[in-house]
Design a protein around this motif. Sequence first.
Motif, PDB file in Angstrom:
ATOM      1  N   LYS A  18     -19.971 -14.648  11.643  1.00  0.00           N
ATOM      2  CA  LYS A  18     -20.017 -13.201  11.379  1.00  0.00           C
ATOM      3  C   LYS A  18     -21.377 -12.815  10.802  1.00  0.00           C
ATOM      4  O   LYS A  18     -21.976 -11.823  11.213  1.00  0.00           O
ATOM      5  N   ALA A  19     -21.888 -13.607   9.879  1.00  0.00           N
ATOM      6  CA  ALA A  19     -23.200 -13.343   9.286  1.00  0.00           C
ATOM      7  C   ALA A  19     -24.300 -13.460  10.338  1.00  0.00           C
ATOM      8  O   ALA A  19     -25.264 -12.679  10.326  1.00  0.00           O
ATOM      9  N   THR A  20     -24.157 -14.409  11.260  1.00  0.00           N
ATOM     10  CA  THR A  20     -25.143 -14.580  12.329  1.00  0.00           C
ATOM     11  C   THR A  20     -25.189 -13.341  13.218  1.00  0.00           C
ATOM     12  O   THR A  20     -26.269 -12.857  13.572  1.00  0.00           O
ATOM     13  N   VAL A  21     -24.029 -12.809  13.580  1.00  0.00           N
ATOM     14  CA  VAL A  21     -23.982 -11.612  14.432  1.00  0.00           C
ATOM     15  C   VAL A  21     -24.549 -10.404  13.684  1.00  0.00           C
ATOM     16  O   VAL A  21     -25.314  -9.620  14.246  1.00  0.00           O
ATOM     17  N   ASP A  22     -24.217 -10.266  12.415  1.00  0.00           N
ATOM     18  CA  ASP A  22     -24.763  -9.164  11.614  1.00  0.00           C
ATOM     19  C   ASP A  22     -26.289  -9.264  11.576  1.00  0.00           C
ATOM     20  O   ASP A  22     -26.989  -8.265  11.790  1.00  0.00           O
ATOM     21  N   ALA A  23     -26.803 -10.458  11.346  1.00  0.00           N
ATOM     22  CA  ALA A  23     -28.256 -10.662  11.322  1.00  0.00           C
ATOM     23  C   ALA A  23     -28.873 -10.413  12.696  1.00  0.00           C
ATOM     24  O   ALA A  23     -29.998  -9.903  12.793  1.00  0.00           O
ATOM     25  N   LEU A  24     -28.146 -10.735  13.762  1.00  0.00           N
ATOM     26  CA  LEU A  24     -28.634 -10.506  15.122  1.00  0.00           C
ATOM     27  C   LEU A  24     -28.867  -9.012  15.374  1.00  0.00           C
ATOM     28  O   LEU A  24     -29.913  -8.623  15.896  1.00  0.00           O
ATOM     29  N   TYR A  25     -27.903  -8.172  14.993  1.00  0.00           N
ATOM     30  CA  TYR A  25     -28.071  -6.734  15.188  1.00  0.00           C
ATOM     31  C   TYR A  25     -29.253  -6.204  14.371  1.00  0.00           C
ATOM     32  O   TYR A  25     -30.018  -5.364  14.843  1.00  0.00           O
ATOM     33  N   ALA A  29     -32.699  -4.517  15.862  1.00  0.00           N
ATOM     34  CA  ALA A  29     -33.170  -3.204  15.409  1.00  0.00           C
ATOM     35  C   ALA A  29     -34.625  -3.251  14.942  1.00  0.00           C
ATOM     36  O   ALA A  29     -35.352  -2.267  15.069  1.00  0.00           O
ATOM     37  N   SER A  30     -35.049  -4.408  14.416  1.00  0.00           N
ATOM     38  CA  SER A  30     -36.417  -4.520  13.918  1.00  0.00           C
ATOM     39  C   SER A  30     -37.345  -5.257  14.894  1.00  0.00           C
ATOM     40  O   SER A  30     -38.467  -5.598  14.536  1.00  0.00           O
ATOM     41  N   LEU A  61     -31.647  -8.109  25.109  1.00  0.00           N
ATOM     42  CA  LEU A  61     -31.742  -9.561  24.943  1.00  0.00           C
ATOM     43  C   LEU A  61     -32.757 -10.197  25.885  1.00  0.00           C
ATOM     44  O   LEU A  61     -33.331 -11.232  25.584  1.00  0.00           O
ATOM     45  N   THR A  62     -32.971  -9.582  27.042  1.00  0.00           N
ATOM     46  CA  THR A  62     -33.923 -10.121  28.011  1.00  0.00           C
ATOM     47  C   THR A  62     -35.296  -9.455  27.913  1.00  0.00           C
ATOM     48  O   THR A  62     -36.193  -9.769  28.695  1.00  0.00           O
ATOM     49  N   GLY A  63     -35.466  -8.530  26.974  1.00  0.00           N
ATOM     50  CA  GLY A  63     -36.753  -7.877  26.778  1.00  0.00           C
ATOM     51  C   GLY A  63     -37.069  -6.807  27.795  1.00  0.00           C
ATOM     52  O   GLY A  63     -38.211  -6.375  27.922  1.00  0.00           O
ATOM     53  N   LYS A  64     -36.054  -6.334  28.528  1.00  0.00           N
ATOM     54  CA  LYS A  64     -36.281  -5.323  29.561  1.00  0.00           C
ATOM     55  C   LYS A  64     -36.148  -3.902  29.028  1.00  0.00           C
ATOM     56  O   LYS A  64     -36.262  -2.951  29.780  1.00  0.00           O
ATOM     57  N   SER A  65     -35.861  -3.753  27.728  1.00  0.00           N
ATOM     58  CA  SER A  65     -35.842  -2.418  27.130  1.00  0.00           C
ATOM     59  C   SER A  65     -36.241  -2.549  25.671  1.00  0.00           C
ATOM     60  O   SER A  65     -36.115  -3.608  25.058  1.00  0.00           O
ATOM     61  N   SER A  66     -36.706  -1.468  25.135  1.00  0.00           N
ATOM     62  CA  SER A  66     -37.124  -1.476  23.732  1.00  0.00           C
ATOM     63  C   SER A  66     -35.911  -1.261  22.832  1.00  0.00           C
ATOM     64  O   SER A  66     -34.903  -0.703  23.267  1.00  0.00           O
ATOM     65  N   PRO A  67     -35.994  -1.693  21.564  1.00  0.00           N
ATOM     66  CA  PRO A  67     -34.870  -1.496  20.643  1.00  0.00           C
ATOM     67  C   PRO A  67     -34.547  -0.019  20.426  1.00  0.00           C
ATOM     68  O   PRO A  67     -33.451   0.316  20.024  1.00  0.00           O
ATOM     69  N   GLU A  73     -25.522  -0.082  16.195  1.00  0.00           N
ATOM     70  CA  GLU A  73     -25.204  -0.121  14.771  1.00  0.00           C
ATOM     71  C   GLU A  73     -23.700  -0.325  14.666  1.00  0.00           C
ATOM     72  O   GLU A  73     -22.926   0.619  14.794  1.00  0.00           O
ATOM     73  N   PRO A  74     -23.278  -1.578  14.463  1.00  0.00           N
ATOM     74  CA  PRO A  74     -21.838  -1.860  14.442  1.00  0.00           C
ATOM     75  C   PRO A  74     -21.103  -1.102  13.345  1.00  0.00           C
ATOM     76  O   PRO A  74     -21.582  -0.988  12.224  1.00  0.00           O
ATOM     77  N   ARG A  75     -19.951  -0.566  13.702  1.00  0.00           N
ATOM     78  CA  ARG A  75     -19.048   0.058  12.742  1.00  0.00           C
ATOM     79  C   ARG A  75     -18.208  -1.015  12.073  1.00  0.00           C
ATOM     80  O   ARG A  75     -17.852  -0.924  10.913  1.00  0.00           O
ATOM     81  N   SER A  76     -17.891  -2.069  12.840  1.00  0.00           N
ATOM     82  CA  SER A  76     -17.136  -3.187  12.287  1.00  0.00           C
ATOM     83  C   SER A  76     -17.569  -4.471  12.973  1.00  0.00           C
ATOM     84  O   SER A  76     -17.985  -4.460  14.127  1.00  0.00           O
ATOM     85  N   ILE A  77     -17.485  -5.571  12.217  1.00  0.00           N
ATOM     86  CA  ILE A  77     -17.740  -6.907  12.748  1.00  0.00           C
ATOM     87  C   ILE A  77     -16.619  -7.785  12.208  1.00  0.00           C
ATOM     88  O   ILE A  77     -16.446  -7.891  10.994  1.00  0.00           O
TER      89      ILE A  77
END
Length: 155
Positions: A18-25, A29-30, A61-67, A73-77
């Motif tokens: 769960k922490a990994t996914v939160d850090a991924l988002y 974003a950054s 994830l593939t770099g084909k669009s900008s953040p 922005e997850p509402r829940s994880i």
Amino acid sequence: MAENNMEISVSEPQNNNKATVDALYKALASSDTSRVAGSIASDLEWWFHGPQNCHHMMKMLTGKSSPNAFKFEPRSIDAIDDYVIAEGWEGVHAYWVHVWTFKDGIITQFREYFNTWLTVADLRPVGNCSITSTLWQSHPRDLAKRSLPGLMLAI
């Protein structure tokens, strides 16, 4: 939220996932691509359900669009076994659910559901009988105003 009075206990690996996914988002974003790459297997299996023009996460994830093209922005994880489920929305019409599957602390599978109602059910046999229980269900904020196609993910 679990139904049928079934409680989901969150173990240490589930907390880490769960922490990994939160850090991924947050990394997405950054635009921190090194943190993103460190969490995901190089042979990530990906599955998508929704309109063809809405492959937003895969493009990121593939770099084909900008953040900035789409803000996740997850509402829940929530963590269930080796799965982490995140849901959220952008604007008024974009509801999304992501299911991340982990193996040994690395994301190996990604499922993206866009404008789709998702139910996650446990279909594993218990002893000699088969009991189906709902482990997680979508909670889009505007469900009363419109209908969404529904899918069930069985684990």
